[in-house]
Scaffold this motif. Structure first.
Motif, PDB file in Angstrom:
ATOM      1  N   UNK A   1       0.821  -1.197   0.000  1.00 46.71           N
ATOM      2  CA  UNK A   1       0.000   0.000   0.000  1.00 46.71           C
ATOM      3  C   UNK A   1       0.864   1.260   0.000  1.00 46.71           C
ATOM      4  N   UNK A   2       2.061   1.207   0.607  1.00 48.97           N
ATOM      5  CA  UNK A   2       2.943   2.369   0.626  1.00 48.97           C
ATOM      6  C   UNK A   2       3.339   2.758  -0.787  1.00 48.97           C
ATOM      7  N   UNK A   3       3.587   1.770  -1.653  1.00 49.58           N
ATOM      8  CA  UNK A   3       3.932   2.062  -3.044  1.00 49.58           C
ATOM      9  C   UNK A   3       2.785   2.820  -3.698  1.00 49.58           C
ATOM     10  N   UNK A   4       1.567   2.384  -3.492  1.00 50.70           N
ATOM     11  CA  UNK A   4       0.411   3.059  -4.080  1.00 50.70           C
ATOM     12  C   UNK A   4       0.341   4.506  -3.622  1.00 50.70           C
ATOM     13  N   UNK A   5       0.630   4.752  -2.366  1.00 52.49           N
ATOM     14  CA  UNK A   5       0.570   6.115  -1.844  1.00 52.49           C
ATOM     15  C   UNK A   5       1.555   7.001  -2.602  1.00 52.49           C
ATOM     16  N   UNK A   6       2.741   6.495  -2.877  1.00 47.30           N
ATOM     17  CA  UNK A   6       3.744   7.274  -3.611  1.00 47.30           C
ATOM     18  C   UNK A   6       3.232   7.652  -4.991  1.00 47.30           C
ATOM     19  N   UNK A   7       2.596   6.715  -5.685  1.00 43.12           N
ATOM     20  CA  UNK A   7       2.070   7.002  -7.016  1.00 43.12           C
ATOM     21  C   UNK A   7       0.829   7.885  -6.939  1.00 43.12           C
ATOM     22  N   UNK A   8       0.004   7.617  -5.955  1.00 43.25           N
ATOM     23  CA  UNK A   8      -1.233   8.384  -5.796  1.00 43.25           C
ATOM     24  C   UNK A   8      -0.930   9.864  -5.609  1.00 43.25           C
ATOM     25  N   UNK A   9       0.106  10.163  -4.847  1.00 47.23           N
ATOM     26  CA  UNK A   9       0.464  11.554  -4.586  1.00 47.23           C
ATOM     27  C   UNK A   9       0.929  12.282  -5.845  1.00 47.23           C
ATOM     28  N   UNK A  10       1.336  11.523  -6.869  1.00 42.54           N
ATOM     29  CA  UNK A  10       1.848  12.126  -8.101  1.00 42.54           C
ATOM     30  C   UNK A  10       0.847  12.104  -9.252  1.00 42.54           C
ATOM     31  N   UNK A  11      -0.333  11.547  -9.018  1.00 41.40           N
ATOM     32  CA  UNK A  11      -1.306  11.390 -10.105  1.00 41.40           C
ATOM     33  C   UNK A  11      -1.693  12.709 -10.767  1.00 41.40           C
ATOM     34  N   UNK A  12      -1.945  13.719  -9.979  1.00 39.34           N
ATOM     35  CA  UNK A  12      -2.363  14.996 -10.545  1.00 39.34           C
ATOM     36  C   UNK A  12      -1.268  15.577 -11.437  1.00 39.34           C
ATOM     37  N   UNK A  13      -0.040  15.542 -10.957  1.00 39.47           N
ATOM     38  CA  UNK A  13       1.085  16.034 -11.755  1.00 39.47           C
ATOM     39  C   UNK A  13       1.263  15.201 -13.020  1.00 39.47           C
ATOM     40  N   UNK A  14       1.041  13.895 -12.882  1.00 43.36           N
ATOM     41  CA  UNK A  14       1.149  12.995 -14.035  1.00 43.36           C
ATOM     42  C   UNK A  14       0.118  13.373 -15.103  1.00 43.36           C
ATOM     43  N   UNK A  15      -1.117  13.557 -14.679  1.00 39.85           N
ATOM     44  CA  UNK A  15      -2.186  13.881 -15.621  1.00 39.85           C
ATOM     45  C   UNK A  15      -2.006  15.261 -16.244  1.00 39.85           C
ATOM     46  N   UNK A  16      -1.336  16.161 -15.534  1.00 40.03           N
ATOM     47  CA  UNK A  16      -1.086  17.502 -16.054  1.00 40.03           C
ATOM     48  C   UNK A  16       0.178  17.571 -16.911  1.00 40.03           C
ATOM     49  N   UNK A  17       0.887  16.432 -17.038  1.00 47.03           N
ATOM     50  CA  UNK A  17       2.099  16.393 -17.856  1.00 47.03           C
ATOM     51  C   UNK A  17       3.277  17.119 -17.235  1.00 47.03           C
ATOM     52  N   UNK A  18       3.333  17.151 -15.915  1.00 45.58           N
ATOM     53  CA  UNK A  18       4.377  17.902 -15.218  1.00 45.58           C
ATOM     54  C   UNK A  18       5.535  17.035 -14.741  1.00 45.58           C
ATOM     55  N   UNK A  19       5.495  15.736 -15.005  1.00 45.47           N
ATOM     56  CA  UNK A  19       6.547  14.844 -14.515  1.00 45.47           C
ATOM     57  C   UNK A  19       7.511  14.457 -15.627  1.00 45.47           C
TER      58      UNK A  19
END
Length: 80
Positions: free
Chosen positions: A1-19
């Motif tokens: 679940x910790x791995x998911x939290x790391x990705x979850x925290x970056x989802x918005x930036x991912x969808x906005x093309x900021x990563x």
């Protein structure tokens, strides 16, 4: 679940093309294997799209005037 939290925290930036490309590939690989995160990403995508579509709509001037009047009346009522 910790791995998911790391990705979850970056989802918005991912969808906005900021990563960076590497992080995007990591998130995409995770989304392929995690239905919960994929569901969250899809929901966030839909929410972003709805916000973009809604922000283009203009409020009619008559409705704007009625809202302004109602807000002023409400504010005056709370001062008394």
């Amino acid at each position: 679940m910790k791995i998911c939290k790391n990705y979850f925290e970056k989802l918005s930036e991912y969808l906005d093309g900021e990563l960076d490309r590497r992080t995007c590939h990591e998130i995409e690989a995770h989304l392929k294997t995690c239905p919960e995160c994929r569901h969250c990403a899809d929901s966030l995508k839909k929410t972003i799209q709805l916000c973009r579509e809604t922000s283009k709509e203009k409020v009619p001037s008559e409705m704007r005037a009625r809202l302004k009047t109602a807000l002023q009346e409400c504010l005056q009522g709370n001062r008394g």
